[in-house]
Write a protein that holds these residues in place. Structure first.
Motif, PDB file in Angstrom:
ATOM      1  N   LEU A 122     -21.391  27.121  24.205  1.00 46.91           N
ATOM      2  CA  LEU A 122     -20.380  28.091  23.771  1.00 46.91           C
ATOM      3  C   LEU A 122     -19.338  28.281  24.865  1.00 46.91           C
ATOM      4  O   LEU A 122     -18.127  28.343  24.576  1.00 46.91           O
ATOM      5  N   ASP A 123     -19.776  28.366  26.115  1.00 48.80           N
ATOM      6  CA  ASP A 123     -18.829  28.499  27.228  1.00 48.80           C
ATOM      7  C   ASP A 123     -17.884  27.305  27.271  1.00 48.80           C
ATOM      8  O   ASP A 123     -16.666  27.458  27.466  1.00 48.80           O
ATOM      9  N   HIS A 124     -18.435  26.111  27.117  1.00 50.65           N
ATOM     10  CA  HIS A 124     -17.632  24.892  27.149  1.00 50.65           C
ATOM     11  C   HIS A 124     -16.549  24.923  26.067  1.00 50.65           C
ATOM     12  O   HIS A 124     -15.433  24.423  26.281  1.00 50.65           O
ATOM     13  N   LEU A 125     -16.884  25.508  24.929  1.00 52.42           N
ATOM     14  CA  LEU A 125     -15.941  25.587  23.808  1.00 52.42           C
ATOM     15  C   LEU A 125     -15.044  26.811  23.886  1.00 52.42           C
ATOM     16  O   LEU A 125     -14.200  27.028  23.003  1.00 52.42           O
ATOM     17  N   GLY A 126     -15.211  27.637  24.933  1.00 51.26           N
ATOM     18  CA  GLY A 126     -14.385  28.819  25.093  1.00 51.26           C
ATOM     19  C   GLY A 126     -14.705  29.928  24.108  1.00 51.26           C
ATOM     20  O   GLY A 126     -13.833  30.730  23.763  1.00 51.26           O
ATOM     21  N   LEU A 127     -15.958  30.002  23.680  1.00 51.22           N
ATOM     22  CA  LEU A 127     -16.366  30.987  22.681  1.00 51.22           C
ATOM     23  C   LEU A 127     -17.164  32.105  23.340  1.00 51.22           C
ATOM     24  O   LEU A 127     -18.222  31.858  23.919  1.00 51.22           O
ATOM     25  N   GLU A 128     -16.672  33.322  23.229  1.00 52.75           N
ATOM     26  CA  GLU A 128     -17.381  34.476  23.790  1.00 52.75           C
ATOM     27  C   GLU A 128     -18.638  34.799  22.995  1.00 52.75           C
ATOM     28  O   GLU A 128     -19.629  35.286  23.540  1.00 52.75           O
ATOM     29  N   SER A 129     -18.587  34.545  21.689  1.00 53.56           N
ATOM     30  CA  SER A 129     -19.726  34.881  20.836  1.00 53.56           C
ATOM     31  C   SER A 129     -19.712  33.961  19.623  1.00 53.56           C
ATOM     32  O   SER A 129     -18.715  33.272  19.352  1.00 53.56           O
ATOM     33  N   ALA A 130     -20.812  33.963  18.873  1.00 51.75           N
ATOM     34  CA  ALA A 130     -20.911  33.112  17.691  1.00 51.75           C
ATOM     35  C   ALA A 130     -22.008  33.631  16.779  1.00 51.75           C
ATOM     36  O   ALA A 130     -22.906  34.376  17.196  1.00 51.75           O
TER      37      ALA A 130
END
Length: 311
Positions: A122-130
């Motif tokens: 998720l960090d790699h994709l720039g996502l804070e949450s999912a």
């Protein structure tokens, strides 16, 4: 003027699909992943179970989820598919000792570590949450993710999984000889043993044909299999803690799906998971075993969407 046939069968919208990509995530671990849909849609992370590559999340199911408004991310866990291997060999004797010792045993890595892999992606994709969905061991991972970093979990769907409590979610004893039997070497031996296992644990109400089973097994082998990696993942499973008490603290929309004919993880595991997470919806499906048959794709996808909409 549109014909009656065209009115009945409008073309499905196109879904953008990435190639297979790689992300460095955790202490030398690199995960292979793939995405479906619009990055501006709701992020949905799919986590597969023991020894299962990301392709066990069928492409048609991923496309269906994307059409329901998700940016779908599927990936190979460590020690699976094209993701990194962990260079620690664990023998079956050590695994059996770990089964007896439980949380006192020391595995090469834990479900916490595998959860950190997922957060790293998720960090790699720039996502804070999912939104997160996990199957079997993947269900254990997403439950652990919600416990470790609840702010990063928008909703949780746990499929054919359990809480880590040893008195629920047990495996049918008739499966043990097949699970512990040597697979043999090579592609054909892997396909043969996989077909045997899926016939034992698949959904009796939605049986797969032999060609589908063998094709999937061949694709799995070709993407990369690791018998020692499966044992390491099994070590993480058998040494997991009982999450029941910590799950009760979650404040996240949750759905628990379980087949009433599951021989790999008894339905008591799903019932215990739903009972532990406040406000969780429990969806029990007649005829469903330890797989996700195509006729249930709409049921599963609609449940995931319904749960995400509660966030």
């Amino acid at each position: 003027m549109p014909t009656p046939a065209s009115r009945r069968a409008a073309p499905e919208p196109e879904v953008t699909v990435s190639g297979e990509l790689f992300a460095p995530v955790n202490k030398g671990i690199e995960l292979c992943y793939q995405t479906f849909g619009d990055p501006d849609d709701d992020p949905l992370l799919l986590v597969m179970g023991l020894g299962g590559p990301m392709t066990w999340w069928d492409e048609d199911l991923c496309r269906l989820l994307a059409r329901k408004g998700f940016f779908v991310i599927r990936y190979d866990n460590r020690d699976t598919g094209r993701s990194s291997r962990v260079g620690v060999r664990v023998g079956r004797t050590a695994l059996l000792r770990a089964v007896a010792a439980g949380t006192r045993a020391r595995p090469p890595y834990t479900l916490d570590d595998m959860s950190e892999d997922a957060f790293g992606l998720l960090d790699h994709l720039g996502l804070e949450s999912a939104h997160v969905v996990g199957v079997s061991m993947g269900g254990m991972i997403v439950q652990t993710m919600a416990i470790l970093q609840p702010r990063r979990i928008r909703s949780l769907t746990s499929i054919m999984s359990s809480t880590g409590k040893r008195t629920v979610g047990w495996q049918h004893p008739n499966l043990t000889p097949t699970l512990l039997a040597p697979r043999g070497r090579g592609r054909e031996a892997y396909i043969k043993s996989s077909a045997t296992m899926w016939r034992l644990i698949g959904s009796p109400g939605f049986p797969l044909d032999h060609e589908t089973i063998t094709t999937r097994a061949g694709e799995t082998f070709d993407r990369g299999v690791s018998a020692s990696g499966v044992v390491r993942q099994m070590m993480a499973i058998v040494t997991q803690p009982n999450r029941s008490a910590r799950l009760k603290s979650l404040k996240v929309p949750a759905l628990v799906i379980h087949g009433l004919a599951d021989r790999m993880v008894h339905v008591s595991g799903g019932r215990a998971t739903a009972a532990a997470i406040p406000g969780a919806e429990l969806l029990l499906i007649d005829g469903m075993g330890h797989d996700m048959p195509r006729p249930l794709y709409e049921t599963i996808a609609s449940g995931i969407r319904r749960t995400a909409d509660r966030a």
